[in-house]
Design a protein around this motif. Structure first.
Motif, short mmCIF file in Angstrom:
data_model
loop_
_atom_site.label_atom_id
_atom_site.label_comp_id
_atom_site.label_asym_id
_atom_site.label_seq_id
_atom_site.Cartn_x
_atom_site.Cartn_y
_atom_site.Cartn_z
N GLU A 1 15.32 -40.24 -1.25
CA GLU A 1 14.66 -40.08 0.05
C GLU A 1 15.49 -40.69 1.17
OE1 GLU A 1 10.63 -41.51 2.46
OE2 GLU A 1 10.77 -41.84 0.28
N VAL A 2 16.06 -41.86 0.90
CA VAL A 2 16.89 -42.53 1.91
C VAL A 2 18.07 -41.64 2.30
CG1 VAL A 2 18.39 -44.50 2.38
CG2 VAL A 2 16.23 -44.85 1.17
N PHE A 3 18.73 -41.05 1.30
CA PHE A 3 19.89 -40.21 1.59
C PHE A 3 19.48 -38.92 2.30
CE2 PHE A 3 22.29 -43.04 -1.05
CZ PHE A 3 23.59 -42.90 -0.59
N GLU A 4 18.34 -38.38 1.92
CA GLU A 4 17.90 -37.13 2.54
C GLU A 4 17.52 -37.30 4.00
OE1 GLU A 4 14.73 -35.73 0.11
OE2 GLU A 4 16.06 -34.84 -1.40
N HIS A 5 17.04 -38.49 4.37
CA HIS A 5 16.52 -38.68 5.73
C HIS A 5 17.41 -39.55 6.63
CE1 HIS A 5 12.70 -36.67 4.96
NE2 HIS A 5 12.66 -37.29 3.80
N TYR A 6 18.21 -40.45 6.03
CA TYR A 6 18.92 -41.41 6.86
C TYR A 6 20.42 -41.54 6.57
CZ TYR A 6 14.02 -42.83 7.24
OH TYR A 6 12.66 -42.83 7.39
N LEU A 7 20.81 -41.61 5.29
CA LEU A 7 22.17 -42.01 4.94
C LEU A 7 23.09 -40.87 4.51
CD1 LEU A 7 21.84 -45.41 3.03
CD2 LEU A 7 22.39 -44.98 5.43
N GLY A 8 22.56 -39.68 4.35
CA GLY A 8 23.42 -38.55 3.99
C GLY A 8 24.48 -38.31 5.05
N ASP A 9 25.57 -37.68 4.65
CA ASP A 9 26.67 -37.43 5.58
C ASP A 9 26.17 -36.78 6.87
OD1 ASP A 9 28.36 -38.41 3.68
OD2 ASP A 9 29.15 -36.47 3.06
N GLY A 10 26.49 -37.43 7.99
CA GLY A 10 26.16 -36.89 9.29
C GLY A 10 24.76 -37.18 9.78
N ALA B 1 21.39 -39.77 10.80
CA ALA B 1 21.27 -40.75 11.88
C ALA B 1 21.87 -42.11 11.58
CB ALA B 1 19.79 -40.91 12.25
N ALA B 2 21.75 -42.60 10.33
CA ALA B 2 22.23 -43.95 10.02
C ALA B 2 23.59 -43.94 9.34
CB ALA B 2 21.23 -44.68 9.14
N ASP B 3 24.17 -42.78 9.14
CA ASP B 3 25.46 -42.71 8.45
C ASP B 3 26.60 -43.14 9.37
OD1 ASP B 3 27.31 -42.10 6.38
OD2 ASP B 3 27.74 -40.18 7.34
N VAL B 4 27.61 -43.74 8.76
CA VAL B 4 28.85 -44.09 9.46
C VAL B 4 30.00 -43.55 8.61
CG1 VAL B 4 30.37 -45.96 10.21
CG2 VAL B 4 27.88 -46.18 10.49
N PRO B 5 30.90 -42.76 9.19
CA PRO B 5 32.01 -42.20 8.40
C PRO B 5 32.83 -43.30 7.73
CG PRO B 5 31.87 -41.13 10.53
CD PRO B 5 30.94 -42.31 10.59
N LYS B 6 33.26 -43.06 6.49
CA LYS B 6 34.06 -44.08 5.80
C LYS B 6 35.54 -43.88 6.08
CE LYS B 6 33.69 -41.34 1.55
NZ LYS B 6 33.15 -41.32 0.18
N LYS B 7 36.27 -44.98 5.95
CA LYS B 7 37.72 -44.95 6.15
C LYS B 7 38.35 -44.13 5.03
CE LYS B 7 41.75 -48.04 6.43
NZ LYS B 7 42.26 -47.56 7.74
N GLN B 8 39.23 -43.21 5.39
CA GLN B 8 39.86 -42.35 4.40
C GLN B 8 41.35 -42.20 4.67
OE1 GLN B 8 37.42 -38.86 5.18
NE2 GLN B 8 36.35 -39.13 3.23
N LEU B 9 42.10 -42.03 3.61
CA LEU B 9 43.50 -41.69 3.71
C LEU B 9 43.65 -40.18 3.83
CD1 LEU B 9 45.18 -43.77 0.86
CD2 LEU B 9 45.78 -43.91 3.27
N PRO B 10 44.69 -39.70 4.49
CA PRO B 10 45.01 -38.27 4.35
C PRO B 10 45.25 -37.97 2.87
CG PRO B 10 46.26 -39.26 6.14
CD PRO B 10 45.61 -40.39 5.40
N LEU B 11 44.89 -36.78 2.45
CA LEU B 11 44.94 -36.42 1.04
C LEU B 11 46.28 -36.76 0.38
CD1 LEU B 11 43.94 -35.06 -1.54
CD2 LEU B 11 44.60 -32.86 -0.54
#
Length: 259
Positions: free
Chosen positions: A158-167, A169-179
């Motif tokens: 439920e948390v991921f479906e409403h708040y933490l899923g990608d994009g 309200a509460a999500d923050v993009p994670k640091k990533q390397l180029p592939l």
């Protein structure tokens, strides 16, 4: 191309997570589960850390199970998240030190997510989250569990479906390397780079496999037999190693079981 290292389906699981990232069980507990399932080869692929590998290796060697040193790294390709599995890591300590910056970024990300949740009326602290992360890298599932504990949601899903899923309200993009930087980091540590759970990439898989890969995860708990057949054909086409794993995190998953 044969299954990685000529393994037989039903005897291995090369994708699992422990308490050192977002898994529920310790490396030793995972080994005990693998023993009970008669698995002969396993790999710990925690997110951005190899800290749990020595403990898993020690526990597994004592009972005759082979452990492949592994890791899972988040990368970015054409604005799409692409997870890279690294196997047969030769310089475990060096690679783990290189990934420290990403573990720190995950901690900072957690702080930002917690702040967003507070602004939405859901008050939790970093200490609340760390009780679930324990010795491991902080990840969104730890935050979700803290929210459930506080009564803000009924389940992690439920948390991921409403708040933490990608994009959301509460999500923050994670640091990533180029592939390609992620792939080269694994290779500099003496490892091989495998495309994780390609089903999540939908129709982009064939295109992304034109990049510099060593293998593809053909078998995964979210792959149907038809998916596995399709990805096996892609592996043959591109001359890639074929691997498989359950992506085990907790008892909602079945270790050693995948299409």
């Amino acid at each position: 191309m044969r299954i990685y290292q000529n393994l037989t389906l039903g005897t291995f699981d090369l994708h699992m997570h422990s308490t050192f990232s977002d898994g529920k069980f310790t490396p030793e507990e995972l080994v005990e589960m693998a023993k009970n399932l008669n698995l002969s080869t396993i790999a710990l692929t925690d997110h951005d850390t190899l800290a749990g590998y020595p403990r898993m290796k020690q526990a597994a060697e004592a009972i005759g199970i082979r452990v492949i040193p592994g890791v899972e790294i988040s990368t970015s390709w054409k604005e799409k998240n692409v997870d890279v599995l690294g196997y047969e890591i030769q310089d475990v300590s060096w690679l783990d030190s290189q990934l420290a910056v990403f573990r720190e970024a995950r901690l900072n990300r957690a702080g930002q997510i917690i702040e967003k949740l507070g602004q939405m009326g859901m008050s939790i602290t970093l200490e609340d989250v760390k009780r679930y992360a324990k010795e491991g890298v902080i990840a969104r599932p730890h935050i979700a569990r803290a929210l459930v504990e506080k009564g803000y949601a009924f389940s992690v899903q439920e948390v991921f479906e409403h708040y933490l899923g990608d994009g959301l309200a509460a999500d923050v993009p994670k640091k990533q390397l180029p592939l390609q930087e992620g792939i080269e980091l694994i290779r500099k540590a003496g490892g091989i780079a495998v495309l994780a759970h390609p089903i999540y990439l939908e129709k982009m898989v064939d295109e992304i496999l034109t990049e510099s890969w060593d293998g593809i995860e053909v078998w995964h708990r979210n792959h149907t037999p038809a998916d596995a057949k399709r990805f096996a054909e892609m592996a043959e086409k591109h001359g890639l190693i074929m691997t498989g794993g359950s992506d085990y995190h907790d008892t909602n998953h079945q270790m050693g079981k995948f299409s």
